[in-house]
Design an enzyme around this catalytic site. Sequence first.
Site, mmCIF file in Angstrom:
data_model
loop_
_atom_site.group_PDB
_atom_site.id
_atom_site.type_symbol
_atom_site.label_atom_id
_atom_site.label_comp_id
_atom_site.label_asym_id
_atom_site.label_seq_id
_atom_site.Cartn_x
_atom_site.Cartn_y
_atom_site.Cartn_z
ATOM 1 N N ARG A 232 0.844 -1.195 0.000
ATOM 2 C CA ARG A 232 0.000 0.000 0.000
ATOM 3 C C ARG A 232 0.882 1.248 0.000
ATOM 4 N NH1 ARG A 232 -5.029 1.931 3.015
ATOM 5 N NH2 ARG A 232 -3.954 3.449 4.293
ATOM 6 N N THR B 298 -1.055 7.599 -1.262
ATOM 7 C CA THR B 298 -2.290 7.485 -2.059
ATOM 8 C C THR B 298 -3.250 6.438 -1.504
ATOM 9 O OG1 THR B 298 -1.386 5.772 -3.475
ATOM 10 C CG2 THR B 298 -1.009 8.055 -4.161
ATOM 11 N N ASP C 42 -4.530 -13.894 9.040
ATOM 12 C CA ASP C 42 -3.482 -13.459 8.113
ATOM 13 C C ASP C 42 -2.705 -14.678 7.643
ATOM 14 O OD1 ASP C 42 -0.803 -12.646 7.192
ATOM 15 O OD2 ASP C 42 -1.531 -10.634 7.664
ATOM 16 N N ASP D 100 1.188 -14.569 8.044
ATOM 17 C CA ASP D 100 1.606 -14.709 9.443
ATOM 18 C C ASP D 100 1.487 -16.156 9.883
ATOM 19 O OD1 ASP D 100 2.098 -12.059 9.605
ATOM 20 O OD2 ASP D 100 0.434 -11.576 10.954
HETATM 21 N N1 URA Z 1 -4.987 -11.485 3.568
HETATM 22 C C1 URA Z 1 -5.005 -12.440 4.536
HETATM 23 O O1 URA Z 1 -3.986 -13.063 4.818
HETATM 24 N N2 URA Z 1 -6.179 -12.701 5.143
HETATM 25 C C2 URA Z 1 -7.321 -12.047 4.867
HETATM 26 O O2 URA Z 1 -8.363 -12.338 5.456
HETATM 27 C C3 URA Z 1 -7.273 -11.045 3.873
HETATM 28 C C4 URA Z 1 -6.093 -10.781 3.235
#
Ligand code: URA
Length: 231
Positions: free
Chosen positions: A125, A129, A223, A226
């Site tokens: 990101r 912007t 995630d 992660d």
């Molecule tokens: N990326 C991820 O790892 N999990 C999500 O829920 C959305 C984007």
Amino acid sequence: MASTAVAQNGAASAQAGPVLPPNASRLPQTAQLDALLTIIRDTSTPRSDFIFYSDRIIRLLVEEGLNHLPTVPKSVMTPTGFEYSGVEFQGRICGVSILRAGEAMEAGLRECCRSVRIGKILIQRDEETAKPKLFYAKLPEDIADRWVLLLDPMLATGGSAIKAIEVLIENGVKAEQILFLNLIASPEGLNNMYTQFPQVKVISAWVDERLDEKSYIIPGLGDYGDRYYSG
Ligand code: URA
């Protein structure tokens, strides 16, 4: 008996599922796939199991992706002295992973396609912007002549994948040569992708309900990067 009936009904209703844009498809919604996804969705699943079971789903996704590639007729002689009229893939392929989570899908692609070329794209990101910005791309030099399997486990808003596809197109790849493979997609991400690139085929293991206010997929699995890389 009762529990079997429940499982079968569950699989059948999942099969009916959401209405997808015309360029999107899901893996067969079997109880096995649901069981694999249930393990990786479970917040108490340890990292080693998360890796093992998501690798199994990735393998299914890659195999399904390969089903979408065109073939041409090819005849071979078998050891019995007879000719077999079969097929071979029409063109060459490559993978492109969207860093960092997409790297987790590279091994599954290599298991199915020996010595496959794999490029990498890093999109983050832009703080000014708030839009996805390309930070790094390393792509096979002849990528324009290949089918591209684009790899990213989670299709949330679609922002990164759409940016990655723009980069591929700038490098000469036609949109209809791109197959985007992901484990879990959101309806919002699928619709955004279809609006921008209706010719790109999107193959998801599962399509979830929605995004939350932080653009996480719900129910999702948290995630992915992660959980795959840090536990
Ligand atoms: N990326 C991820 O790892 N999990 C999500 O829920 C959305 C984007």
